[in-house]
Scaffold this active site. Structure first.
Site, PDB file in Angstrom:
ATOM      1  CD1 TRP A   1      -2.393  -2.140   1.571  1.00 36.11           C
ATOM      2  CD2 TRP A   1      -3.065  -0.947  -0.200  1.00 36.11           C
ATOM      3  NE1 TRP A   1      -3.450  -2.793   0.990  1.00 36.11           N
ATOM      4  CE2 TRP A   1      -3.890  -2.089  -0.083  1.00 36.11           C
ATOM      5  CE3 TRP A   1      -3.309  -0.065  -1.250  1.00 36.11           C
ATOM      6  CZ2 TRP A   1      -4.930  -2.361  -0.981  1.00 36.11           C
ATOM      7  CZ3 TRP A   1      -4.350  -0.334  -2.145  1.00 36.11           C
ATOM      8  CH2 TRP A   1      -5.138  -1.469  -2.001  1.00 36.11           C
TER       9      TRP A   1
ATOM     10  CG  ASP B   1      -3.137   4.135   3.979  1.00 36.69           C
ATOM     11  OD1 ASP B   1      -4.165   3.953   4.655  1.00 36.69           O
ATOM     12  OD2 ASP B   1      -2.925   3.573   2.880  1.00 36.69           O
TER      13      ASP B   1
ATOM     14  CE  LYS C   1      -9.276  -2.369   3.277  1.00 36.14           C
ATOM     15  NZ  LYS C   1      -8.152  -1.643   2.738  1.00 36.14           N
TER      16      LYS C   1
END
Ligand code: PLP
Length: 361
Positions: free
Chosen positions: A101, A172, A196
């Site tokens: 990511w 993030d 999530k």
């Protein structure tokens, strides 16, 4: 009705209590005579929903007054572009790459402007954190970007490892926000896709320090400009209203769990029993991540005998344990054990894994 134990990496499990409340309120929200999906985002009903959601989030995370909370769209991936569009201001930014990511965030930012990789652990297969010596920071960077929980590789940066470098930290937190206490004041900006640990996909949360606003050039679209979105209370245009409503119910649920300290204790125990099962399996299961940065939310593991992968997945599914297949870039299995996966679900997985290892070891 039978509900599965859901180990999906995202969109992921939501607390059953929240789903039941949403079901109860679906046709007639608090006497409004319609669903939250069907009401104006500018009416007093929805205004009370978004204001309560923000107040509860601020309370849970102790977000200081000098920070704005934005409810946006486009996912964390849109933030990968929106961050440099807003914050570069003609300068350069640093990225630390600890998994897929943060690598994607770096690659996307490279499309927008001048960014550099300050450290990467890719050559070690993203199974560890970079050492202090490996991190080459630019003291004049507009910001430093990190991902504190790599959802695919299962690498989490412990809070005490996040040092002040003198430049604003942009982080993030998509896959572990609200799973534990963080000191928001350490960060210039925190962002997270909702699917999530917050709510349904389609909602993206941004928490940004006010001095980070207003740096964007006038050439960027107004929906992409944090300052414009902040001035308009996330409602320059129609926000993802139903997602904000569900997120608000999740925040209230978290408060009933004892807030972040309460959920932290459950998450610690869930991760402990799952890693213990893996580590004490005499090599039947294996997690490759260094002990000091193993994720408490996403637990990738392989079977020593990969020929058993398909059997493991079929039998676990039959036992009601679902979405355990690992990401294709890593292989094997991955159990995502977010806030909404209860200890009983992780215990059921551990019991299955112990039994499976015994039968096939
Ligand atoms: C899932 C995820 C993303 C991507 O989120 P989208 O909402 O699909 O754009 C980015 N970063 C992390 C850490 C993630 O877990």
């Amino acid at each position: 009705m039978s509900r599965i134990w859901n180990f999906s990496a995202g969109p992921a499990a939501l607390p059953e209590e929240v789903l039941l409340q949403a079901q109860e309120e679906l046709l007639d929200w608090h006497g409004a005579g319609c669903s939250v999906m069907e009401m104006s985002h500018r009416g007093k009903e929805f205004t009370s929903i978004i204001e309560q959601a923000e107040a509860d989030l601020r309370e849970l995370m102790s977000i200081p007054a000098g920070y704005k909370v934005l409810f946006l769209q486009g996912g964390a991936t849109q933030q990968f572009a929106q961050i440099p569009m807003n914050l570069l201001a003609g300068r350069s930014a640093d990225y630390i790459v600890t998994g897929s990511w943060s690598k994607k965030a770096l690659n996307e930012a490279q499309r927008v402007g001048n960014v550099r990789c300050a450290a990467t652990t890719e050559s070690s297969g993203f199974t560890r954190l970079p050492t202090a010596e490996e991190i080459k920071l630019d003291p004049f960077a507009a910001y430093l970007h990190i991902c504190t929980n790599e959802t695919i590789h299962g690498v989490e940066i412990p809070a005490e490892r996040i040092a002040d470098t003198g430049v604003p930290l942009v982080v993030d937190m998509s896959s572990h926000i609200l799973s534990r206490w963080v000191n928001v004041e350490k960060f210039g900006m925190i962002y997270a896709g909702a699917q999530k640990n917050i709510g349904p996909s389609g909602l993206t949360l941004v928490i940004i320090r006010e001095d980070m606003l207003g740096m964007a050039p006038l050439t960027i679209p107004s929906v992409m400009d944090y300052a414009v979105m902040a001035e308009n209370g996330s409602m320059l245009n129609t926000p993802p209203t139903y997602g904000i409503y569900i997120a608000g119910l999740v925040f209230q649920w978290l408060k009933r769990q004892g807030g972040l300290a309460g959920i932290d204790a459950v998450n610690t125990e869930k991760a402990r029993i799952l890693y213990q099962c893996i580590d004490e399996s005499d090599g039947f299961y294996h997690n490759p991540v260094d002990l000091d940065c193993r994720s408490r939310m996403n637990v990738p593991f392989t079977l020593a005998n990969a020929d058993l992968d398909a059997v493991f997945l079929a039998e676990s599914k039959a036992a009601g344990l679902v979405s355990l297949k690992g990401h294709k870039s890593v292989g094997g299995m991955r159990a995502s054990i977010y806030n909404a996966v209860p200890l009983a679900g992780v215990q059921a997985l551990v019991d299955f894994m112990n039994d499976f290892a015994q039968r096939n070891g």
